[in-house]
Design a protein around this motif. Structure first.
Motif, PDB file in Angstrom:
ATOM      1  N   ASN A 192      -4.044  10.554   1.783  1.00  0.00           N
ATOM      2  CA  ASN A 192      -3.261   9.343   1.506  1.00  0.00           C
ATOM      3  C   ASN A 192      -1.845   9.418   2.067  1.00  0.00           C
ATOM      4  O   ASN A 192      -1.028   8.540   1.797  1.00  0.00           O
TER       5      ASN A 192
ATOM      6  N   ASP B  82      -3.893   4.693  -1.348  1.00  0.00           N
ATOM      7  CA  ASP B  82      -5.255   5.190  -1.142  1.00  0.00           C
ATOM      8  C   ASP B  82      -5.486   5.378   0.350  1.00  0.00           C
ATOM      9  O   ASP B  82      -4.611   5.113   1.178  1.00  0.00           O
TER      10      ASP B  82
ATOM     11  N   GLU C  47      -7.409   3.730   2.412  1.00  0.00           N
ATOM     12  CA  GLU C  47      -7.396   2.491   3.170  1.00  0.00           C
ATOM     13  C   GLU C  47      -5.962   2.073   3.505  1.00  0.00           C
ATOM     14  O   GLU C  47      -5.663   1.624   4.614  1.00  0.00           O
ATOM     15  N   ALA C  48      -5.071   2.220   2.531  1.00  0.00           N
ATOM     16  CA  ALA C  48      -3.666   1.903   2.770  1.00  0.00           C
ATOM     17  C   ALA C  48      -3.074   2.847   3.809  1.00  0.00           C
ATOM     18  O   ALA C  48      -2.235   2.451   4.625  1.00  0.00           O
TER      19      ALA C  48
ATOM     20  N   LYS D  67      -4.691   4.143   6.352  1.00  0.00           N
ATOM     21  CA  LYS D  67      -5.156   3.689   7.663  1.00  0.00           C
ATOM     22  C   LYS D  67      -4.290   2.542   8.182  1.00  0.00           C
ATOM     23  O   LYS D  67      -3.919   2.497   9.352  1.00  0.00           O
ATOM     24  N   LYS D  68      -3.961   1.598   7.301  1.00  0.00           N
ATOM     25  CA  LYS D  68      -3.124   0.466   7.689  1.00  0.00           C
ATOM     26  C   LYS D  68      -1.717   0.938   8.065  1.00  0.00           C
ATOM     27  O   LYS D  68      -1.112   0.422   9.007  1.00  0.00           O
TER      28      LYS D  68
ATOM     29  N   GLY E 266       0.791  -1.232   0.000  1.00  0.00           N
ATOM     30  CA  GLY E 266       0.000   0.000   0.000  1.00  0.00           C
ATOM     31  C   GLY E 266       0.816   1.271   0.000  1.00  0.00           C
ATOM     32  O   GLY E 266       0.259   2.372   0.140  1.00  0.00           O
TER      33      GLY E 266
ATOM     34  N   CYS F 119       0.807   6.912   0.430  1.00  0.00           N
ATOM     35  CA  CYS F 119       0.127   5.631   0.267  1.00  0.00           C
ATOM     36  C   CYS F 119      -0.713   5.611  -1.016  1.00  0.00           C
ATOM     37  O   CYS F 119      -1.002   6.658  -1.599  1.00  0.00           O
TER      38      CYS F 119
END
Length: 305
Positions: free
Chosen positions: A270, A226, A228-229, A231-232, A198, A224
């Motif tokens: 991001n 996106d 979601e990436a 957040k991880k 990510g 990142c």
């Protein structure tokens, strides 16, 4: 072989101010397809009061100086700037540019020329020297040594000119910067390391907190793919902060609280930023671990290790 030990030592182990116009010229030697670069302002780092107090005079470095010859020790003290780069996504080939005073460069060049184990290799208008382990050395300019784990010629002949998003990591750094670097996550690298899937780009820096403060700031910024990436990545950064806090807590609980209170882990779209404040008190505690046998003794007495 002992004659060139100091060259290998500088190229492989050292990661540490030249005038702005001189370092800018050094950065222009970075190939355009570089995916990893780390630059360390050795002279500025060595002049930092905390480095001198807690590391330069520490027993570990004193012991190291006893194990290497006087010329090697002198090279360490005269090292001005180290730039390590690679265009290989899997880092099978790494190149280093080391800046030291010209007198040191000429002395090292003479040693290589007289060493029977160093094979002269034609490198355009230069002569490179290949060691038995495959590492090559060349001297492309005043105050400069180029070392490569594969081919100095390929490195020097490569197309130059980093993209702006990479070049800015070095050329736009402020006067408080001691070290900076970047890692571009290629598809090949992501396939080898799923945890990096990510991420597109990571940049980092080590800076003095201010002109008057001895404290240091470490920053790492991740671009990142996106949200979601991102957040991880924040979760991974928080885990790193937690583990670092646990380690510091074993040294000093008050320092751990101070560290966690000043730490920054946040996402903006991001992009993710991780920032740690490294105080003088923390550096003093860490410097003790550099003493011979200190970590071993601490682990023996501490059930948390």
């Amino acid at each position: 072989m002992k004659k060139v030990f100091r060259i290998l030592f500088c190229s492989v182990l050292l990661t540490f101010a030249l005038a702005a116009e001189e370092t800018a010229g050094l950065f222009r030697m970075i190939p355009s397809d570089t995916v990893f670069a780390l630059g360390v302002d050795c002279a500025k780092l060595r002049s930092h009061p905390l480095f001198h107090t807690y590391f330069e005079e520490a027993a570990l470095l004193k012991d190291l100086e006893k194990k290497i010859d006087s010329k090697s020790a002198n090279t360490l003290k005269n090292l001005q700037y180290l730039l390590v780069v690679s265009s290989d996504p899997l880092f099978q080939s790494v190149n280093a540019l080391v800046q030291i005073p010209d007198a040191e460069v000429k002395a090292i060049q003479a040693e290589l020329a007289g060493d029977k184990e160093a094979l002269p290799v034609k490198c355009t208008a230069l002569t490179a020297y290949r060691m038995p382990n495959g590492m090559e050395f060349a001297f492309p300019g005043k105050n400069l040594i180029c070392a490569s784990t594969s081919s100095v010629k390929n490195f020097l002949d490569a197309k130059k000119g980093l993209p702006e998003k990479f070049a800015g990591v070095f050329e736009k750094k402020n006067e408080n910067t001691l070290a900076s670097g970047f890692l571009a996550l290629t598809e090949e690298l992501k396939q080898k390391s799923p945890a990096a899937a990510g991420l597109n780009l990571i940049t980092c820096s080590l800076e003095t907190a201010s002109a008057t403060s001895p404290d240091l700031i470490f920053r790492a910024d991740a671009v990142c793919t996106d949200a979601e990436a991102a957040k991880k990545t924040v979760m991974h950064a928080q885990q790193l902060q937690l583990l670092t806090g646990f380690f510091i807590n074993n040294l000093d609980p008050d320092l751990a609280q101070e560290f966690n209170k000043s730490a920054v882990v946040k996402a903006e779209g991001n992009n993710v930023r991780l920032q740690f404040l490294i105080t003088e008190k923390l550096i003093q505690k860490l410097s003790v671990l550099a003493e011979p046998g200190a970590l071993k003794n601490m682990m023996a007495d501490d059930s948390d290790f």
